[in-house]
Design an enzyme around this catalytic site. Structure first.
Site, PDB file in Angstrom:
ATOM      1  N   ASP A 126      -2.726 -19.418 -15.612  1.00  0.00           N
ATOM      2  CA  ASP A 126      -3.098 -18.328 -16.510  1.00  0.00           C
ATOM      3  C   ASP A 126      -3.019 -18.837 -17.938  1.00  0.00           C
ATOM      4  O   ASP A 126      -2.319 -19.815 -18.229  1.00  0.00           O
ATOM      5  CB  ASP A 126      -2.167 -17.125 -16.340  1.00  0.00           C
ATOM      6  CG  ASP A 126      -2.600 -15.934 -17.190  1.00  0.00           C
ATOM      7  OD1 ASP A 126      -3.753 -15.487 -17.020  1.00  0.00           O
ATOM      8  OD2 ASP A 126      -1.812 -15.463 -18.024  1.00  0.00           O
ATOM      9  N   SER A 127      -3.716 -18.159 -18.823  1.00  0.00           N
ATOM     10  CA  SER A 127      -3.666 -18.538 -20.234  1.00  0.00           C
ATOM     11  C   SER A 127      -2.289 -18.279 -20.827  1.00  0.00           C
ATOM     12  O   SER A 127      -1.953 -18.835 -21.872  1.00  0.00           O
ATOM     13  CB  SER A 127      -4.727 -17.763 -21.029  1.00  0.00           C
ATOM     14  OG  SER A 127      -4.508 -16.368 -20.905  1.00  0.00           O
ATOM     15  N   CYS A 163      -7.176  -7.229 -16.221  1.00  0.00           N
ATOM     16  CA  CYS A 163      -6.384  -8.212 -16.957  1.00  0.00           C
ATOM     17  C   CYS A 163      -5.008  -8.208 -16.329  1.00  0.00           C
ATOM     18  O   CYS A 163      -4.440  -7.134 -16.092  1.00  0.00           O
ATOM     19  CB  CYS A 163      -6.300  -7.870 -18.442  1.00  0.00           C
ATOM     20  SG  CYS A 163      -5.169  -8.956 -19.373  1.00  0.00           S
ATOM     21  N   THR A 164      -4.489  -9.379 -16.050  1.00  0.00           N
ATOM     22  CA  THR A 164      -3.233  -9.447 -15.304  1.00  0.00           C
ATOM     23  C   THR A 164      -2.015  -9.052 -16.137  1.00  0.00           C
ATOM     24  O   THR A 164      -0.926  -8.894 -15.599  1.00  0.00           O
ATOM     25  CB  THR A 164      -3.039 -10.864 -14.723  1.00  0.00           C
ATOM     26  OG1 THR A 164      -3.175 -11.842 -15.763  1.00  0.00           O
ATOM     27  CG2 THR A 164      -4.082 -11.130 -13.638  1.00  0.00           C
ATOM     28  N   HIS A 165      -2.201  -8.871 -17.439  1.00  0.00           N
ATOM     29  CA  HIS A 165      -1.120  -8.315 -18.267  1.00  0.00           C
ATOM     30  C   HIS A 165      -0.939  -6.814 -18.019  1.00  0.00           C
ATOM     31  O   HIS A 165       0.169  -6.289 -18.120  1.00  0.00           O
ATOM     32  CB  HIS A 165      -1.437  -8.485 -19.760  1.00  0.00           C
ATOM     33  CG  HIS A 165      -1.163  -9.830 -20.318  1.00  0.00           C
ATOM     34  ND1 HIS A 165      -1.906 -10.931 -19.999  1.00  0.00           N
ATOM     35  CD2 HIS A 165      -0.228 -10.246 -21.214  1.00  0.00           C
ATOM     36  CE1 HIS A 165      -1.438 -11.975 -20.674  1.00  0.00           C
ATOM     37  NE2 HIS A 165      -0.418 -11.591 -21.415  1.00  0.00           N
ATOM     38  N   TYR A 218      -6.842 -16.199 -24.446  1.00  0.00           N
ATOM     39  CA  TYR A 218      -8.188 -16.718 -24.208  1.00  0.00           C
ATOM     40  C   TYR A 218      -9.271 -15.673 -24.482  1.00  0.00           C
ATOM     41  O   TYR A 218     -10.447 -16.008 -24.588  1.00  0.00           O
ATOM     42  CB  TYR A 218      -8.320 -17.148 -22.744  1.00  0.00           C
ATOM     43  CG  TYR A 218      -7.775 -18.522 -22.403  1.00  0.00           C
ATOM     44  CD1 TYR A 218      -6.921 -19.212 -23.249  1.00  0.00           C
ATOM     45  CD2 TYR A 218      -8.125 -19.135 -21.206  1.00  0.00           C
ATOM     46  CE1 TYR A 218      -6.420 -20.459 -22.919  1.00  0.00           C
ATOM     47  CE2 TYR A 218      -7.644 -20.384 -20.859  1.00  0.00           C
ATOM     48  CZ  TYR A 218      -6.790 -21.039 -21.713  1.00  0.00           C
ATOM     49  OH  TYR A 218      -6.309 -22.282 -21.382  1.00  0.00           O
ATOM     50  N   GLY A 219      -8.887 -14.401 -24.558  1.00  0.00           N
ATOM     51  CA  GLY A 219      -9.849 -13.306 -24.556  1.00  0.00           C
ATOM     52  C   GLY A 219     -10.949 -13.386 -25.588  1.00  0.00           C
ATOM     53  O   GLY A 219     -12.082 -12.984 -25.326  1.00  0.00           O
ATOM     54  N   CYS A 236      -6.297 -15.369 -14.025  1.00  0.00           N
ATOM     55  CA  CYS A 236      -6.676 -14.987 -15.390  1.00  0.00           C
ATOM     56  C   CYS A 236      -8.116 -14.516 -15.330  1.00  0.00           C
ATOM     57  O   CYS A 236      -9.004 -15.264 -14.913  1.00  0.00           O
ATOM     58  CB  CYS A 236      -6.538 -16.184 -16.324  1.00  0.00           C
ATOM     59  SG  CYS A 236      -7.144 -15.922 -18.012  1.00  0.00           S
ATOM     60  N   ASN A 237      -8.354 -13.272 -15.739  1.00  0.00           N
ATOM     61  CA  ASN A 237      -9.708 -12.736 -15.677  1.00  0.00           C
ATOM     62  C   ASN A 237     -10.654 -13.444 -16.628  1.00  0.00           C
ATOM     63  O   ASN A 237     -11.810 -13.700 -16.297  1.00  0.00           O
ATOM     64  CB  ASN A 237      -9.682 -11.237 -15.977  1.00  0.00           C
ATOM     65  CG  ASN A 237      -9.260 -10.427 -14.783  1.00  0.00           C
ATOM     66  OD1 ASN A 237     -10.073 -10.056 -13.950  1.00  0.00           O
ATOM     67  ND2 ASN A 237      -7.971 -10.135 -14.686  1.00  0.00           N
ATOM     68  N   THR A 238     -10.168 -13.788 -17.829  1.00  0.00           N
ATOM     69  CA  THR A 238     -11.033 -14.451 -18.798  1.00  0.00           C
ATOM     70  C   THR A 238     -11.442 -15.827 -18.299  1.00  0.00           C
ATOM     71  O   THR A 238     -12.621 -16.208 -18.384  1.00  0.00           O
ATOM     72  CB  THR A 238     -10.330 -14.558 -20.162  1.00  0.00           C
ATOM     73  OG1 THR A 238      -9.924 -13.262 -20.599  1.00  0.00           O
ATOM     74  CG2 THR A 238     -11.270 -15.157 -21.196  1.00  0.00           C
ATOM     75  N   GLU A 268       2.721  -8.656 -25.046  1.00  0.00           N
ATOM     76  CA  GLU A 268       3.365  -9.944 -25.318  1.00  0.00           C
ATOM     77  C   GLU A 268       4.389  -9.854 -26.445  1.00  0.00           C
ATOM     78  O   GLU A 268       5.230 -10.748 -26.587  1.00  0.00           O
ATOM     79  CB  GLU A 268       2.312 -11.018 -25.597  1.00  0.00           C
ATOM     80  CG  GLU A 268       1.450 -11.320 -24.373  1.00  0.00           C
ATOM     81  CD  GLU A 268       0.947 -12.741 -24.324  1.00  0.00           C
ATOM     82  OE1 GLU A 268       0.887 -13.377 -25.387  1.00  0.00           O
ATOM     83  OE2 GLU A 268       0.603 -13.196 -23.216  1.00  0.00           O
TER      84      GLU A 268
END
Length: 272
Positions: free
Chosen positions: A11-12, A193-195, A43-44, A74-76, A159
Site C-alpha cells: 500500500d502507499s 479506499c482502504t483507509h 498516491y491519490g 491500494c485502490n489508487t 492519518e
C-alpha cells in the site's frame, strides 16, 4: 517445489493494513510481508505515470524479498498501475510472479448488493478520476449505474488521527451528501479506499438506514482464498509459518504508531 515464499501486501501507506488484517484473519497460516511506501504517500493526487513508477518499484522490492504473489491493497495503485504491471512487466521480466489488485474482486460482487442497480463509490481523486470502478463494474454488471464521489480530506483526517473527533464530522457528512445528491436511488456505497473503514462509525451516523456500506477487506480476502484454490502451483510455493514482517519507506517509529491504529495491534516494522 519449495514452499518457502511469502505473500506480499503493498500500500502507499497505512490503509492497506485494513485489507492485510482481513487477509491474515481469513488465511492465518501463510507468511506475509507488508510494505507501506509512506515516504511518498499519499498516491491519490499523483499522475498515472508517477503511481505506476512508484508501485512497480515497490512490487519489485517485494519480489526480491521472496514474494511471488503481491496484493496491491491500494485502490489508487490498483487503478493507475496494476494493468501496466500485469501486461507489460510481468510477461517480460517476471513470468512466474503474480500481482493482484482490489478493484476487480470488488467489481465482481458489488452488483449482488444492490436492488436499485445504483451504487455509490467513495474514493480518492486518483481512483475516481481513473474511472476504474465504473469500467470494471460495467464488465460484470452492465445494468448497474455507478455514482462516484472523491473525498480528498478523508485520508489526511485519518492519518492525522482525527477520524474519531468531532472535526471529522463536517467532511464525512459533506462528501456523503454530495454523493447522495447525485441519485436518490443509491442503495449501496463502496468505500473504495482502504483507509476509509476507520471512518465507518462516523459515516453510519449520517447514512440513511436503507443504504448498505461495503468495505473491501473481507471482499479481497475471500477473493484471495478463491485464487489460491484455483492456482495450486502458486499456493504450493507459499510458506505456512504464520510469520509477519512489516516494512516502510518512511520513518519506522511514525509507521509503528499509526499502523497499530489500522491493524488493531502493536507491531515493529523495519526500514525498506
Amino acid at each position: 517445489m519449495n514452499n518457502q515464499f511469502s505473500i506480499g501486501v503493498f500500500d502507499s501507506g497505512f490503509g492497506g493494513l485494513t485489507v492485510f488484517k482481513s487477509i491474515t484473519e481469513k488465511l492465518p497460516q501463510y507468511d506475509y510481508i507488508y510494505l507501506g511506501d509512506n515516504a511518498r504517500s499519499p498516491y491519490g493526487d499523483h499522475s498515472f505515470e508517477t503511481v505506476y513508477q512508484y508501485t512497480l518499484e515497490c512490487v519489485e522490492w517485494l519480489f526480491e524479498k521472496g514474494c511471488p504473489l503481491v496484493i496491491l491493497a491500494c485502490n489508487t495503485a490498483s487503478a493507475k498501475a496494476l494493468r501496466n504491471i500485469q501486461q507489460l512487466d510481468l510477461p517480460k521480466k517476471y513470468p512466474n510472479h503474480r500481482v493482484l489488485g482490489v478493484i476487480r474482486p470488488t467489481a465482481e460482487i458489488i452488483g449482488n448488493y444492490t436492488q436499485t442497480q445504483q451504487v455509490g463509490v467513495m474514493g480518492t481523486r486518483g481512483t475516481v478520476n481513473s474511472n476504474s470502478y465504473p469500467i470494471e463494474i460495467n464488465h460484470f454488471f452492465p445494468e448497474v449505474k455507478v455514482h462516484q464521489q472523491s473525498c480528498p480530506m478523508w485520508v489526511p483526517i485519518i492519518e492525522n488521527g482525527e477520524h474519531e473527533n468531532e472535526g471529522a464530522d463536517y467532511f464525512v457528512n459533506k462528501y456523503l451528501q454530495e454523493l447522495l445528491q447525485q441519485s436518490a436511488e443509491i442503495d449501496c456505497i463502496l468505500l473504495a479506499c482502504t483507509h476509509y473503514p476507520l471512518l465507518i462509525p462516523k459515516i453510519e451516523q449520517y447514512l440513511p438506514k436503507n443504504i448498505q456500506l461495503l468495505a473491501q477487506g473481507d471482499i479481497v480476502a475471500n477473493s484471495l482464498v478463491d485464487y489460491l484454490k484455483r492456482h495450486p502451483e502458486m499456493e504450493g510455493q507459499l510458506a505456512k509459518n504464520s510469520k509477519r514482517a512489516f516494512y516502510t519507506s518512511g520513518d519506522v517509529t511514525t509507521f509503528d504508531a499509526h499502523a497499530s491504529v489500522f491493524l488493531g495491534q502493536e507491531l515493529n516494522s523495519s526500514k525498506m
